[in-house]
Design a protein around this motif. Structure first.
Motif, mmCIF file in Angstrom:
data_model
loop_
_atom_site.group_PDB
_atom_site.id
_atom_site.type_symbol
_atom_site.label_atom_id
_atom_site.label_comp_id
_atom_site.label_asym_id
_atom_site.label_seq_id
_atom_site.Cartn_x
_atom_site.Cartn_y
_atom_site.Cartn_z
ATOM 1 N N PRO A 116 0.851 -1.189 0.000
ATOM 2 C CA PRO A 116 0.000 0.000 0.000
ATOM 3 C C PRO A 116 0.893 1.248 0.000
ATOM 4 O O PRO A 116 1.689 1.447 0.917
ATOM 5 C CB PRO A 116 -0.795 -0.120 1.297
ATOM 6 C CG PRO A 116 -0.006 -1.044 2.160
ATOM 7 C CD PRO A 116 0.810 -1.907 1.252
ATOM 8 N N TYR A 117 0.788 2.040 -1.068
ATOM 9 C CA TYR A 117 1.627 3.242 -1.181
ATOM 10 C C TYR A 117 1.029 4.140 -2.249
ATOM 11 O O TYR A 117 0.626 3.634 -3.289
ATOM 12 C CB TYR A 117 3.059 2.844 -1.561
ATOM 13 C CG TYR A 117 3.999 4.028 -1.657
ATOM 14 C CD1 TYR A 117 4.597 4.550 -0.524
ATOM 15 C CD2 TYR A 117 4.252 4.638 -2.872
ATOM 16 C CE1 TYR A 117 5.432 5.646 -0.597
ATOM 17 C CE2 TYR A 117 5.087 5.734 -2.953
ATOM 18 C CZ TYR A 117 5.672 6.231 -1.818
ATOM 19 O OH TYR A 117 6.492 7.325 -1.898
ATOM 20 N N PRO A 118 0.944 5.406 -2.104
ATOM 21 C CA PRO A 118 1.379 6.269 -1.002
ATOM 22 C C PRO A 118 0.374 6.354 0.140
ATOM 23 O O PRO A 118 0.624 7.005 1.136
ATOM 24 C CB PRO A 118 1.547 7.622 -1.671
ATOM 25 C CG PRO A 118 0.572 7.623 -2.790
ATOM 26 C CD PRO A 118 0.501 6.184 -3.249
ATOM 27 N N HIS A 119 -0.815 5.699 0.001
ATOM 28 C CA HIS A 119 -1.746 5.638 1.127
ATOM 29 C C HIS A 119 -2.439 4.282 1.098
ATOM 30 O O HIS A 119 -2.218 3.473 0.201
ATOM 31 C CB HIS A 119 -2.754 6.807 1.081
ATOM 32 C CG HIS A 119 -3.492 6.931 -0.208
ATOM 33 N ND1 HIS A 119 -4.549 6.124 -0.537
ATOM 34 C CD2 HIS A 119 -3.318 7.750 -1.266
ATOM 35 C CE1 HIS A 119 -5.004 6.440 -1.727
ATOM 36 N NE2 HIS A 119 -4.266 7.427 -2.201
ATOM 37 N N GLU A 120 -3.280 4.015 2.078
ATOM 38 C CA GLU A 120 -3.900 2.701 2.248
ATOM 39 C C GLU A 120 -4.752 2.252 1.062
ATOM 40 O O GLU A 120 -4.896 1.071 0.808
ATOM 41 C CB GLU A 120 -4.764 2.682 3.520
ATOM 42 C CG GLU A 120 -3.967 2.699 4.797
ATOM 43 C CD GLU A 120 -3.091 1.466 4.956
ATOM 44 O OE1 GLU A 120 -3.525 0.352 4.618
ATOM 45 O OE2 GLU A 120 -1.960 1.618 5.433
ATOM 46 N N ASN A 121 -5.346 3.185 0.331
ATOM 47 C CA ASN A 121 -6.278 2.824 -0.735
ATOM 48 C C ASN A 121 -5.644 2.755 -2.122
ATOM 49 O O ASN A 121 -6.357 2.647 -3.114
ATOM 50 C CB ASN A 121 -7.460 3.797 -0.757
ATOM 51 C CG ASN A 121 -8.283 3.689 0.514
ATOM 52 O OD1 ASN A 121 -8.408 2.601 1.074
ATOM 53 N ND2 ASN A 121 -8.805 4.794 0.987
ATOM 54 N N SER A 122 -4.347 2.859 -2.203
ATOM 55 C CA SER A 122 -3.673 2.668 -3.499
ATOM 56 C C SER A 122 -2.469 1.767 -3.260
ATOM 57 O O SER A 122 -1.928 1.710 -2.161
ATOM 58 C CB SER A 122 -3.243 4.005 -4.099
ATOM 59 O OG SER A 122 -2.222 4.588 -3.342
ATOM 60 N N HIS A 123 -2.088 1.059 -4.313
ATOM 61 C CA HIS A 123 -0.995 0.098 -4.182
ATOM 62 C C HIS A 123 0.017 0.298 -5.295
ATOM 63 O O HIS A 123 -0.307 0.830 -6.355
ATOM 64 C CB HIS A 123 -1.548 -1.333 -4.238
ATOM 65 C CG HIS A 123 -2.356 -1.677 -3.039
ATOM 66 N ND1 HIS A 123 -3.646 -1.251 -2.862
ATOM 67 C CD2 HIS A 123 -2.045 -2.404 -1.936
ATOM 68 C CE1 HIS A 123 -4.097 -1.693 -1.705
ATOM 69 N NE2 HIS A 123 -3.144 -2.397 -1.118
ATOM 70 N N THR A 124 1.231 -0.157 -5.043
ATOM 71 C CA THR A 124 2.270 -0.079 -6.054
ATOM 72 C C THR A 124 3.165 -1.309 -5.941
ATOM 73 O O THR A 124 3.168 -1.998 -4.925
ATOM 74 C CB THR A 124 3.105 1.218 -5.923
ATOM 75 O OG1 THR A 124 3.921 1.359 -7.070
ATOM 76 C CG2 THR A 124 3.977 1.192 -4.679
ATOM 77 N N ILE A 125 3.914 -1.518 -7.015
ATOM 78 C CA ILE A 125 4.874 -2.615 -7.018
ATOM 79 C C ILE A 125 6.179 -2.111 -6.417
ATOM 80 O O ILE A 125 6.626 -1.006 -6.720
ATOM 81 C CB ILE A 125 5.105 -3.135 -8.447
ATOM 82 C CG1 ILE A 125 3.827 -3.779 -8.963
ATOM 83 C CG2 ILE A 125 6.261 -4.125 -8.487
ATOM 84 C CD1 ILE A 125 3.906 -4.229 -10.394
ATOM 85 N N ALA A 126 6.768 -2.921 -5.567
ATOM 86 C CA ALA A 126 8.059 -2.601 -4.960
ATOM 87 C C ALA A 126 8.919 -3.857 -5.031
ATOM 88 O O ALA A 126 8.465 -4.907 -5.507
ATOM 89 C CB ALA A 126 7.867 -2.166 -3.508
ATOM 90 N N PHE A 127 10.154 -3.733 -4.579
ATOM 91 C CA PHE A 127 11.070 -4.867 -4.589
ATOM 92 C C PHE A 127 11.595 -5.116 -3.186
ATOM 93 O O PHE A 127 12.044 -4.191 -2.509
ATOM 94 C CB PHE A 127 12.225 -4.614 -5.554
ATOM 95 C CG PHE A 127 11.766 -4.464 -6.969
ATOM 96 C CD1 PHE A 127 11.387 -5.570 -7.706
ATOM 97 C CD2 PHE A 127 11.691 -3.220 -7.552
ATOM 98 C CE1 PHE A 127 10.953 -5.443 -9.008
ATOM 99 C CE2 PHE A 127 11.252 -3.074 -8.853
ATOM 100 C CZ PHE A 127 10.878 -4.187 -9.586
ATOM 101 N N LEU A 128 11.530 -6.353 -2.783
ATOM 102 C CA LEU A 128 12.052 -6.755 -1.482
ATOM 103 C C LEU A 128 13.576 -6.704 -1.547
ATOM 104 O O LEU A 128 14.187 -7.288 -2.433
ATOM 105 C CB LEU A 128 11.580 -8.176 -1.172
ATOM 106 C CG LEU A 128 11.874 -8.728 0.202
ATOM 107 C CD1 LEU A 128 11.150 -7.912 1.269
ATOM 108 C CD2 LEU A 128 11.438 -10.175 0.269
ATOM 109 N N THR A 129 14.188 -5.966 -0.620
ATOM 110 C CA THR A 129 15.648 -5.829 -0.634
ATOM 111 C C THR A 129 16.312 -6.434 0.593
ATOM 112 O O THR A 129 17.533 -6.499 0.645
ATOM 113 C CB THR A 129 16.062 -4.347 -0.741
ATOM 114 O OG1 THR A 129 15.530 -3.630 0.367
ATOM 115 C CG2 THR A 129 15.582 -3.737 -2.043
ATOM 116 N N GLY A 130 15.529 -6.844 1.575
ATOM 117 C CA GLY A 130 16.127 -7.440 2.761
ATOM 118 C C GLY A 130 15.328 -7.107 4.000
ATOM 119 O O GLY A 130 14.121 -6.894 3.946
#
Length: 191
Positions: A116-130
């Motif tokens: 959830p980013y930039p707020h609870e009602n929207s989502h984005t793809i990110a990458f797990l880095t650790g």
């Protein structure tokens, strides 16, 4: 008429941008000819010669440093750089980032995730880095992971976040597919 124009633009714009980027990179690498002694430089400008020389130097450096003597020399060189006050912090930081990004184990981006980013009602793809480390982990209560949120269409800039693991959804998507999805601004959706 409009349909043909849009179709032509969809074919030519990526081609033109690719040609422009390649021209920029090759022109940048051609500047390495300045390092070649004047007597050895070609009398006429040969586009791409500097790029070929640069790639050859990088390849030869890899070949030479990938043996016992080369590794010893690199360790010696790094010890020397680590003793120079300002150089040690810059070199150490750049080396750590480049080792992470270019390592054969591929630990820079481990997994594509949905957050959830930039707020609870929207989502984005990110990458797990650790996972958070150092003193940071002492101040976080719960199970946290570190994620990198790239910006569109330039994924080299973005945001580093530490999020609760329960709020991070691992996607059944390769890192490459996720990057294409991000760079294309969602136009090229993964299968």
């Amino acid at each position: 008429m409009r349909k043909y124009f849009i179709t032509g633009a969809l074919v030519l714009v990526p081609l033109a941008i690719t040609a422009w980027v390649l021209n920029f990179v090759i022109s940048l690498l051609d500047q390495s000819l300045v390092l070649v002694p004047n007597d050895w430089q070609p009398r006429t400008y040969i586009p791409g010669l500097g790029a070929i020389i640069t790639l050859a130097i990088v390849f030869l450096t890899g070949v030479l440093t990938n043996n016992l003597v080369g590794k010893w020399f690199v360790r010696l060189w790094e010890r020397l750089l680590n003793r120079i006050p300002v150089v040690n912090s810059v070199y150490g930081s750049v080396k750590q980032v480049s080792d992470t990004l270019f390592s054969s184990s591929g630990n820079a981006f481990r997994k594509a995730v949905l957050i959830p980013y930039p707020h609870e009602n929207s989502h984005t793809i990110a990458f797990l880095t650790g996972v958070p480390g150092g003193d940071v982990k002492n101040h976080l209560v719960g199970d946290y992971v570190s994620v990198y949120v790239p910006t569109t269409p330039n994924p080299t800039s973005g945001f580093f976040l530490m999020m609760e693991r329960s709020r991070v959804v691992e996607l059944d998507m390769t890192v490459d597919a996720a990057l294409k999805y991000i760079v294309s601004m969602g136009v090229v959706a993964p299968e």
